[in-house]
Design a protein around this motif. Structure first.
Motif, PDB file in Angstrom:
ATOM      1  N   ARG A 233       0.837  -1.198   0.000  1.00  0.00           N
ATOM      2  CA  ARG A 233       0.000   0.000   0.000  1.00  0.00           C
ATOM      3  C   ARG A 233       0.871   1.247   0.000  1.00  0.00           C
ATOM      4  N   ARG A 234       0.253   2.350  -0.410  1.00  0.00           N
ATOM      5  CA  ARG A 234       0.947   3.640  -0.353  1.00  0.00           C
ATOM      6  C   ARG A 234       1.130   4.024   1.107  1.00  0.00           C
ATOM      7  N   ALA A 235       2.354   4.334   1.482  1.00  0.00           N
ATOM      8  CA  ALA A 235       2.614   4.776   2.847  1.00  0.00           C
ATOM      9  C   ALA A 235       2.751   6.294   2.909  1.00  0.00           C
ATOM     10  N   ASP A 236       3.085   6.915   1.777  1.00  0.00           N
ATOM     11  CA  ASP A 236       3.207   8.373   1.722  1.00  0.00           C
ATOM     12  C   ASP A 236       2.981   8.821   0.280  1.00  0.00           C
TER      13      ASP A 236
ATOM     14  N   LEU B  43       6.466   6.693  -0.702  1.00  0.00           N
ATOM     15  CA  LEU B  43       6.833   5.532   0.106  1.00  0.00           C
ATOM     16  C   LEU B  43       5.789   4.444  -0.055  1.00  0.00           C
ATOM     17  N   THR B  44       6.247   3.216  -0.097  1.00  0.00           N
ATOM     18  CA  THR B  44       5.364   2.060  -0.217  1.00  0.00           C
ATOM     19  C   THR B  44       5.611   1.130   0.958  1.00  0.00           C
ATOM     20  N   GLU B  45       4.540   0.691   1.588  1.00  0.00           N
ATOM     21  CA  GLU B  45       4.636  -0.309   2.659  1.00  0.00           C
ATOM     22  C   GLU B  45       4.363  -1.672   2.032  1.00  0.00           C
ATOM     23  N   THR B  46       5.321  -2.575   2.175  1.00  0.00           N
ATOM     24  CA  THR B  46       5.212  -3.909   1.598  1.00  0.00           C
ATOM     25  C   THR B  46       5.335  -4.945   2.702  1.00  0.00           C
TER      26      THR B  46
ATOM     27  N   TYR C  16      13.618  -5.554   6.040  1.00  0.00           N
ATOM     28  CA  TYR C  16      12.308  -5.940   6.569  1.00  0.00           C
ATOM     29  C   TYR C  16      12.352  -6.076   8.083  1.00  0.00           C
ATOM     30  N   ARG C  17      11.224  -5.791   8.703  1.00  0.00           N
ATOM     31  CA  ARG C  17      11.066  -5.934  10.155  1.00  0.00           C
ATOM     32  C   ARG C  17       9.982  -6.974  10.411  1.00  0.00           C
TER      33      ARG C  17
ATOM     34  N   TYR D 205       6.579 -10.062   7.575  1.00  0.00           N
ATOM     35  CA  TYR D 205       7.604  -9.025   7.581  1.00  0.00           C
ATOM     36  C   TYR D 205       7.112  -7.798   6.849  1.00  0.00           C
ATOM     37  N   LYS D 206       7.540  -6.605   7.323  1.00  0.00           N
ATOM     38  CA  LYS D 206       7.108  -5.352   6.714  1.00  0.00           C
ATOM     39  C   LYS D 206       8.334  -4.482   6.414  1.00  0.00           C
ATOM     40  N   LYS D 207       8.214  -3.747   5.309  1.00  0.00           N
ATOM     41  CA  LYS D 207       9.253  -2.792   4.922  1.00  0.00           C
ATOM     42  C   LYS D 207       8.584  -1.569   4.316  1.00  0.00           C
ATOM     43  N   ILE D 208       9.083  -0.405   4.647  1.00  0.00           N
ATOM     44  CA  ILE D 208       8.614   0.833   4.035  1.00  0.00           C
ATOM     45  C   ILE D 208       9.782   1.384   3.227  1.00  0.00           C
ATOM     46  N   SER D 209       9.539   1.548   1.937  1.00  0.00           N
ATOM     47  CA  SER D 209      10.619   2.061   1.073  1.00  0.00           C
ATOM     48  C   SER D 209      10.071   2.987   0.010  1.00  0.00           C
TER      49      SER D 209
END
Length: 113
Positions: A45-48, A56-59, A89-90, A109-113
Motif C-alpha cells: 500500500r501507499r505509505a506516503d 513511500l510504499t509499505e510492503t 524488513y522488520r 515481515y514489513k518494509k517501508i521504502s
C-alpha cells in the motif's frame, strides 16, 4: 523495484540458507523436500503520497517455514529473520501450526521504502 523483482530477491536470499531444501512462492506439495520456505506477498500500500505521486510504499510478505518438527523451524527462524532484516524488513507477527506430518511457522515481515 517492483513487487515481482522484490519477491525474487527474497527467494534468492532465503535460498542461500543451506538448511532449507526448497524455497518457492507456491504451497509445498507432498513430495517437496523439507524443511522448505514459501514466500507470499501479504500486502502492498501507499505509505506516503505527495502531489499525486507515491513516495513511500509499505510492503508485507509472509515467510512460511515447513518442517517435520517445531525444533527444525525454531532452528531456521533466526537465519530467516537475519536474511529478511538484511533486506530492510522488520518482523511484525509470528504464528505456528502443527499438522500430522508437517509443522509450520509463519512470519510476517514489513518494509517501508
Amino acid at each position: 523495484m517492483g513487487t515481482a523483482g522484490e519477491t525474487q530477491r527474497i527467494l534468492e536470499a532465503l535460498g542461500s540458507i543451506q538448511a532449507l531444501e526448497n524455497v518457492s512462492r507456491g504451497w509445498p506439495h507432498q513430495q517437496t523436500a523439507l524443511p522448505c520456505a514459501v514466500v507470499t506477498l501479504a500486502g502492498e500500500r501507499r505509505a506516503d503520497e505527495r502531489d499525486g505521486a507515491e513516495y513511500l510504499t509499505e510492503t508485507e510478505y509472509y515467510v512460511r517455514c515447513f518442517a517435520r518438527t517445531g525444533a527444525e523451524t525454531d532452528a531456521l527462524a533466526p537465519e530467516i529473520r537475519r536474511k529478511m532484516e538484511e533486506m530492510g524488513y522488520r518482523r511484525e507477527f509470528v504464528w505456528e501450526e502443527s499438522g500430522e506430518k508437517v509443522f509450520q511457522r509463519a512470519e510476517r515481515y514489513k518494509k517501508i521504502s
